[in-house]
Design a protein around this motif. Structure first.
Motif, PDB file in Angstrom:
ATOM      1  N   LEU A 258       0.799  -1.229   0.000  1.00 11.27           N
ATOM      2  CA  LEU A 258       0.000   0.000   0.000  1.00 11.27           C
ATOM      3  C   LEU A 258       0.828   1.274   0.000  1.00 11.27           C
ATOM      4  CD1 LEU A 258      -2.727  -1.118   2.572  1.00 11.27           C
ATOM      5  CD2 LEU A 258      -2.705  -1.399   0.084  1.00 11.27           C
ATOM      6  N   GLY A 259       2.132   1.169   0.199  1.00 11.51           N
ATOM      7  CA  GLY A 259       2.994   2.341   0.173  1.00 11.51           C
ATOM      8  C   GLY A 259       3.459   2.763   1.545  1.00 11.51           C
ATOM      9  N   PRO A 260       4.517   3.580   1.625  1.00 10.09           N
ATOM     10  CA  PRO A 260       5.143   3.929   2.893  1.00 10.09           C
ATOM     11  C   PRO A 260       4.288   4.766   3.839  1.00 10.09           C
ATOM     12  CG  PRO A 260       6.113   5.184   1.086  1.00 10.09           C
ATOM     13  CD  PRO A 260       5.238   4.151   0.462  1.00 10.09           C
ATOM     14  N   ASP A 261       3.204   5.351   3.340  1.00  6.90           N
ATOM     15  CA  ASP A 261       2.341   6.175   4.194  1.00  6.90           C
ATOM     16  C   ASP A 261       1.100   5.417   4.671  1.00  6.90           C
ATOM     17  OD1 ASP A 261       1.120   5.997   1.729  1.00  6.90           O
ATOM     18  OD2 ASP A 261       0.500   8.101   1.673  1.00  6.90           O
TER      19      ASP A 261
ATOM     20  N   SER B 215      12.832   5.776   4.759  1.00  3.24           N
ATOM     21  CA  SER B 215      12.604   4.668   5.682  1.00  3.24           C
ATOM     22  C   SER B 215      11.111   4.560   5.992  1.00  3.24           C
ATOM     23  CB  SER B 215      13.395   4.876   6.981  1.00  3.24           C
ATOM     24  OG  SER B 215      12.957   6.046   7.650  1.00  3.24           O
ATOM     25  N   VAL B 216      10.739   3.430   6.554  1.00  3.48           N
ATOM     26  CA  VAL B 216       9.381   3.221   7.045  1.00  3.48           C
ATOM     27  C   VAL B 216       9.469   2.772   8.500  1.00  3.48           C
ATOM     28  CG1 VAL B 216       8.346   2.720   4.801  1.00  3.48           C
ATOM     29  CG2 VAL B 216       9.377   0.853   6.107  1.00  3.48           C
ATOM     30  N   LEU B 217       8.330   2.789   9.186  1.00  2.70           N
ATOM     31  CA  LEU B 217       8.319   2.464  10.610  1.00  2.70           C
ATOM     32  C   LEU B 217       7.934   0.998  10.800  1.00  2.70           C
ATOM     33  CD1 LEU B 217       6.703   5.772  11.885  1.00  2.70           C
ATOM     34  CD2 LEU B 217       9.129   5.188  11.740  1.00  2.70           C
ATOM     35  N   TRP B 218       7.288   0.702  11.907  1.00  5.12           N
ATOM     36  CA  TRP B 218       6.875  -0.665  12.185  1.00  5.12           C
ATOM     37  C   TRP B 218       5.396  -0.652  12.541  1.00  5.12           C
ATOM     38  CZ3 TRP B 218       9.993   2.495  14.903  1.00  5.12           C
ATOM     39  CH2 TRP B 218       9.616   2.836  16.205  1.00  5.12           C
ATOM     40  N   PHE B 219       4.797  -1.814  12.683  1.00  4.12           N
ATOM     41  CA  PHE B 219       3.346  -1.914  12.789  1.00  4.12           C
ATOM     42  C   PHE B 219       2.788  -1.041  13.903  1.00  4.12           C
ATOM     43  CE2 PHE B 219      -0.619  -4.526  13.675  1.00  4.12           C
ATOM     44  CZ  PHE B 219      -1.258  -4.168  12.489  1.00  4.12           C
ATOM     45  N   GLU B 220       3.369  -1.119  15.101  1.00  3.58           N
ATOM     46  CA  GLU B 220       2.806  -0.408  16.255  1.00  3.58           C
ATOM     47  C   GLU B 220       3.397   0.980  16.481  1.00  3.58           C
ATOM     48  OE1 GLU B 220       2.670  -4.847  16.880  1.00  3.58           O
ATOM     49  OE2 GLU B 220       4.329  -3.432  16.591  1.00  3.58           O
ATOM     50  N   ALA B 221       4.249   1.450  15.592  1.00  2.00           N
ATOM     51  CA  ALA B 221       4.979   2.702  15.831  1.00  2.00           C
ATOM     52  C   ALA B 221       4.066   3.876  16.148  1.00  2.00           C
ATOM     53  CB  ALA B 221       5.849   3.039  14.620  1.00  2.00           C
ATOM     54  N   LEU B 222       2.919   3.947  15.495  1.00  2.00           N
ATOM     55  CA  LEU B 222       2.005   5.079  15.671  1.00  2.00           C
ATOM     56  C   LEU B 222       0.775   4.697  16.491  1.00  2.00           C
ATOM     57  CD1 LEU B 222       2.201   6.467  12.003  1.00  2.00           C
ATOM     58  CD2 LEU B 222       3.557   7.158  13.996  1.00  2.00           C
ATOM     59  N   PHE B 223       0.797   3.504  17.111  1.00  2.00           N
ATOM     60  CA  PHE B 223      -0.325   3.048  17.921  1.00  2.00           C
ATOM     61  C   PHE B 223      -0.217   3.586  19.337  1.00  2.00           C
ATOM     62  CE2 PHE B 223      -0.979  -1.273  15.522  1.00  2.00           C
ATOM     63  CZ  PHE B 223      -1.234  -0.569  14.360  1.00  2.00           C
TER      64      PHE B 223
ATOM     65  N   LYS C 231      -1.813   6.786   7.394  1.00  2.00           N
ATOM     66  CA  LYS C 231      -3.223   6.993   7.044  1.00  2.00           C
ATOM     67  C   LYS C 231      -4.137   6.414   8.116  1.00  2.00           C
ATOM     68  CE  LYS C 231      -2.645   7.122   2.005  1.00  2.00           C
ATOM     69  NZ  LYS C 231      -2.902   6.408   0.728  1.00  2.00           N
ATOM     70  N   VAL C 232      -3.750   5.274   8.674  1.00  2.00           N
ATOM     71  CA  VAL C 232      -4.533   4.690   9.762  1.00  2.00           C
ATOM     72  C   VAL C 232      -4.479   5.596  10.989  1.00  2.00           C
ATOM     73  CG1 VAL C 232      -4.709   2.732  11.354  1.00  2.00           C
ATOM     74  CG2 VAL C 232      -4.210   2.331   8.926  1.00  2.00           C
ATOM     75  N   ALA C 233      -3.281   6.095  11.316  1.00  2.00           N
ATOM     76  CA  ALA C 233      -3.126   6.985  12.468  1.00  2.00           C
ATOM     77  C   ALA C 233      -3.932   8.271  12.289  1.00  2.00           C
ATOM     78  CB  ALA C 233      -1.649   7.313  12.682  1.00  2.00           C
ATOM     79  N   ASP C 234      -4.025   8.747  11.056  1.00  2.00           N
ATOM     80  CA  ASP C 234      -4.748   9.992  10.770  1.00  2.00           C
ATOM     81  C   ASP C 234      -6.258   9.781  10.630  1.00  2.00           C
ATOM     82  OD1 ASP C 234      -2.333  11.294  10.749  1.00  2.00           O
ATOM     83  OD2 ASP C 234      -2.129  11.295   8.559  1.00  2.00           O
ATOM     84  N   GLY C 235      -6.682   8.533  10.647  1.00  2.00           N
ATOM     85  CA  GLY C 235      -8.105   8.240  10.503  1.00  2.00           C
ATOM     86  C   GLY C 235      -8.590   8.201   9.070  1.00  2.00           C
TER      87      GLY C 235
END
Length: 429
Positions: free
Chosen positions: A217-220, A387-395, A224-228
């Protein structure tokens, strides 16, 4: 250290020096009183490596800077760090440099209050912005909303593999998810466990989910989930959980993955019982342990998380984290602090590698001898622009716990991909 990744045995040994060692370190860090006359540094007491390296610099490459503004180290337990930072910020008394809070949200809050030095502008003005790896800046900007912490530690993640097991089974190093799955099937048929992972920890499995999401789905995608703007329960996100669940359904993680702990997962790979092992570059310390590494470092390769066919992301985007980084106070900054910052930018990368065998987000200047695996990681970092983060990074904390607690259930079939993503999404709010 942050909870972004677990400390290796080597790091545990380093941090076990404890408060007594840090008191001695503070005593030798130079004279001068706290405040504008010193290069004051507040750090969590569990992290002795960075203060030791800065102290070493203060007696050598940065001696002139230390003479003008002596390094003075103060420590606080990591559990008390956030409270201490908030107290000092309220008094406009943050030290020249300090460990960022336990979650990026606190640093963002302090930055909004004018307490955090803008490192993009400052390092550019000082002429040393090029001494920071672009990949490290990319990671920091994603986590903190700007380049406002220093990457004294930097770790990339990907798939380590056993070269001999792949060669023996006629498997080329996979570059796509389909190739990885096909290789795993071939290994399984030959009686070789394809993957080693700690289901007890959970995060080594959820890292596979986020890796698939970013490639597809791409690096963002998780931003997008964090932003709703998207939900984990959207079909395209559930597809990532399904892809990882399929690995488990085929038995590719071996028996009893839910009870496999971190050390056992390492041991499974390092004794040649599994071909693939998703892990961060902090594993280099484990690989260098000749008593534990029975397959030999020459037999270990590293590959980026593979591409997903037709995906919006690609393998040039590297999963990464910066541990618990350090910020500088905008209000305590002086010309002498700028000279210290310049010296650190020019010298810390080599110092970290030569004295502590740790990789930072600073470029390495000078000739530092490293083993082939470390050189491989360095080359990967240097070649990474994004770079990209990890699954829970923005949780939040609750969603993180739910994610990691249920990861093993996902790959054992005890919970469906849809239900897994629904549980995590519900805790995100």
């Amino acid at each position: 250290m942050s909870t972004a990744f677990p400390r290796s045995r080597r790091m545990v040994a380093i941090t076990s020096l404890g408060a007594a060692g840090l008191l001695a370190l503070t005593a030798c860090a130079g004279g001068g009183s706290a405040g504008a006359t010193s290069f004051s540094f507040l750090v969590n007491q569990e992290n002795t490596t960075i203060p030791e390296l800065l102290t070493s610099l203060s007696t050598d490459q940065c001696k002139a800077e230390n003479d003008a503004q002596p390094l003075q180290v103060e420590t606080v337990p990591q559990t008390q760090l956030d409270q201490k930072l908030q107290l000092l910020a309220g008094q406009n008394a943050l030290p020249a440099q300090y460990a960022a809070g336990n979650a990026p949200a606190l640093t963002k809050e302090l930055a909004q209050g004018g307490q955090v030095l803008d490192l993009d502008k400052t390092l550019t003005d000082l002429g040393v912005i090029d001494q920071i790896e672009p990949a490290a800046i990319s990671t920091i900007e994603q986590l903190y909303g700007g380049f406002n912490v220093l990457p004294y530690q930097y770790n990339i993640e990907g798939v380590w593999y056993n070269k001999q097991l792949l060669a023996d089974n006629g498997i080329d190093v996979p570059s796509t998810w389909d190739e990885l799955s096909a290789g795993a099937a071939k290994l399984q048929a030959a009686g070789v466990q394809p993957f080693s992972a700690s289901g007890e920890q959970g995060w080594p499995i959820t890292r596979l989910i986020s890796g698939y999401i970013f490639r597809d789905l791409g690096p963002d995608a998780l931003q997008k989930v964090a932003d709703g703007d998207a939900k984990l329960t959207d079909p395209e996100y559930v597809a990532a959980a399904q892809a990882v669940a399929d690995l488990g359904a085929n038995g590719y993680f071996g028996q009893g993955v839910g009870s496999i702990d971190y050390d056992t997962a390492f041991n499974t790979f390092l004794t040649g019982k599994a071909a693939f092992f998703y892990m961060g570059s902090w594993a280099l310390a484990n690989f260098a342990d000749e008593s534990a590494n029975q397959i030999g470092s020459d037999n270990i390769g590293f590959m980026p998380f593979p591409d997903v066919a037709g995906g919006a992301g690609d393998s040039s985007q590297t999963p990464a984290n910066v541990g618990l980084p350090m910020a500088l106070s905008a209000k305590a900054y002086t010309d002498d602090t700028g000279k210290w910052l310049t010296c650190i930018a020019n010298n810390y990368g080599a110092q970290s590698l030569s004295e502590a065998d740790t990789i930072s987000g600073f470029k390495v200047n000078g000739d530092v001898q490293v083993d082939d695996l470390t050189a491989l990681v360095q080359d990967r970092i240097a070649s990474t622009q994004e770079s990209v983060l990890w699954f829970e990074a923005l949780f939040n904390a609750k969603a993180t716990e739910t994610s990691q607690k249920n990861a093993a259930q996902l790959v054992t079939g005890a919970i469906s991909p849809q239900d897994f993503m629904s549980l995590v999404q519900s805790d995100l709010g």
